[in-house]
Write an enzyme that holds these catalytic residues in place. Structure first.
Site, mmCIF file in Angstrom:
data_model
loop_
_atom_site.group_PDB
_atom_site.id
_atom_site.type_symbol
_atom_site.label_atom_id
_atom_site.label_comp_id
_atom_site.label_asym_id
_atom_site.label_seq_id
_atom_site.Cartn_x
_atom_site.Cartn_y
_atom_site.Cartn_z
ATOM 1 N N SER A 228 15.070 6.145 4.798
ATOM 2 C CA SER A 228 14.441 5.642 3.571
ATOM 3 C C SER A 228 13.740 6.728 2.767
ATOM 4 C CB SER A 228 13.434 4.543 3.913
ATOM 5 O OG SER A 228 12.434 5.019 4.801
ATOM 6 N N ASP B 243 3.577 2.048 0.312
ATOM 7 C CA ASP B 243 3.508 0.844 1.139
ATOM 8 C C ASP B 243 3.134 1.256 2.568
ATOM 9 O OD1 ASP B 243 5.817 1.723 2.459
ATOM 10 O OD2 ASP B 243 7.162 0.363 1.416
ATOM 11 N N HIS C 241 5.802 4.210 3.481
ATOM 12 C CA HIS C 241 6.408 5.158 2.547
ATOM 13 C C HIS C 241 5.403 5.696 1.528
ATOM 14 C CE1 HIS C 241 9.585 2.219 3.805
ATOM 15 N NE2 HIS C 241 10.177 3.363 4.117
#
Length: 409
Positions: A78, A354, A357
């Site tokens: 990610s 978040d 991340h």
């Protein structure tokens, strides 16, 4: 900028250049000339367990700054996924194609990037464009989140199909030259330790921490060797961050009430990074022509977490989007089991977007560090060195940075 393209279900894997195929070939025949960076998009039509998948292919053989013909191939999780997971059958935790992701308005709508806007490779792609195979949630080990992501080995298989197609179009000699000049960027490993080990009691029973790190590093080394055998000579690596200081892991720390990071996670990240450094040094001596750019991401990010105001942030601990202690409950977007979440007023004030991340602002600063940062952050080469070649840098560059080869951490 990498743009996700939807891939249609099909029984074979092929690459169809849908915009500018002839332009690529014309460019390659005049690659010593300077050109503007024309975006050449490619579409991958793939069949994998009957899932509709996306591998973002933005194959541009030009460099916006210098006119070089160096492609950029990206593998990872990610940290670099531009939206490939939008098109696989997975769970909400491994997708980011819903609000408030993309919250800062750079994109018209959420793209699938795990950020309030752009990610690292978007900023590098301001200089270089390339092909992105990354998938949020993937790990180095195929067992990590198996069946819910495009695993690392499958990402490499997709690269091999791209290689076959371009070899057929360009001819073996020109294709070999292209793939040997390319930069292969790998950003992966966090999920192996967070969910694959710390979140997996059985794995902890089977392997002591140092044994598990050896298993992960062994698989990464094998992948590097595969890409080397396919022609890769120049590699970039994003090492692991202080995993225990992610809001989600900090909230799980036995000393969470005191604001202390989850030490076991941090120790695994440090052990991984130390082993990676040793392996890369060895490969540099063993593999002819092997060059690499490795990041000191752990210390780089830890400094911003501990001293946010030095780098233009107000908060290095809490997530902008989430709920619970430190925003560590991963609820951003309200698509998971717990739907409640809070959203900060200005993500640029935060290191963390978040629970897992960082914000676009961190991605931007990191992209700059990887491109031409100091030896304390990146080495023994920078991405700029790998893409442009040291001989193409100006004398001023070398005078300004005489200790470039003295990479230390």
């Amino acid at each position: 900028m990498f743009k996700p393209i939807r891939f249609q279900n099909h029984t074979s894997l092929l690459v169809e250049i849908i915009a500018g195929q002839n332009q690529i070939l014309r460019y390659l025949s005049t690659s010593n000339q300077k050109h503007n960076c024309d975006r050449v998009m490619a579409r991958l039509i793939s069949h994998m367990d009957y899932f509709i998948i996306c591998v973002t292919l933005a194959l541009s053989i030009a460099c916006r700054v210098c006119g070089t013909a160096t492609p950029f191939f990206i593998f990872g999780d990610s940290t670099v996924d531009p939206g490939n997971n939008n098109y696989i059958n997975t769970i909400p935790a491994y997708q980011a194609n819903y609000k408030p992701y993309g919250h800062n308005g750079f994109f018209e709508e959420p793209t699938g990037r795990f950020s309030d806007g752009r990610v690292i490779v978007d900023f590098i792609a301001e200089f270089i464009n390339g092909v992105n195979f990354a998938s949020g949630g993937s790990g180095i080990l195929p067992e990590t989140n198996q069946g819910q992501v495009i695993d690392f080995q499958t990402q490499i298989k997709h690269f091999e199909e791209v290689q076959k197609s371009l070899t057929k179009k360009l001819g073996e000699a020109r294709a070999n030259e292209l793939f040997s000049e390319a930069v292969y960027f790998i950003s992966i490993g966090s999920n192996d330790y967070m969910g694959g080990y710390l979140g997996n009691p059985k794995m902890q029973e089977y392997y002591a921490p140092e044994e598990y790190v050896g298993l992960v590093i062994g698989n990464l080394t094998q992948a590097i060797q595969v890409l080397y055998e396919k022609g890769g000579r120049k590699f970039g690596f994003l090492s692991l961050s202080p995993l225990g200081c992610l809001p989600a892991l900090r909230a799980l720390s036995p000393q969470a009430n005191e604001g202390v990071c989850f030490e076991k996670a941090c120790a695994l990240a440090q052990a991984h990074n130390s082993a990676l450094k040793v392996i890369l040094t060895s490969l540099e001596h063993i593999l002819i022509g092997f060059k690499y750019c490795n990041s000191n991401f752990y210390d780089w990010l830890q400094d911003r977490i501990n001293n946010p105001s030095k780098y233009g942030f107000k908060d290095g601990v809490n997530a902008c989007c989430g709920t619970g202690p430190y925003g560590g409950i991963f609820t951003c977007g309200g698509t998971k089991k717990v739907t409640d979440y809070q959203l900060c007023d200005n993500a640029d004030d935060f290191v963390w977007w978040d629970s897992f991340h960082p914000t676009e602002k961190i991605h931007e600063q990191l992209g700059q560090a990887l491109w031409n940062g100091p030896p304390s952050s990146v080495g023994p080469y920078t991405l700029q060195h790998l893409f442009l070649g040291k001989e193409e840098l100006t004398i001023a560059d070398e005078v300004d940075d005489p200790d470039r080869q003295n990479f230390h951490y």
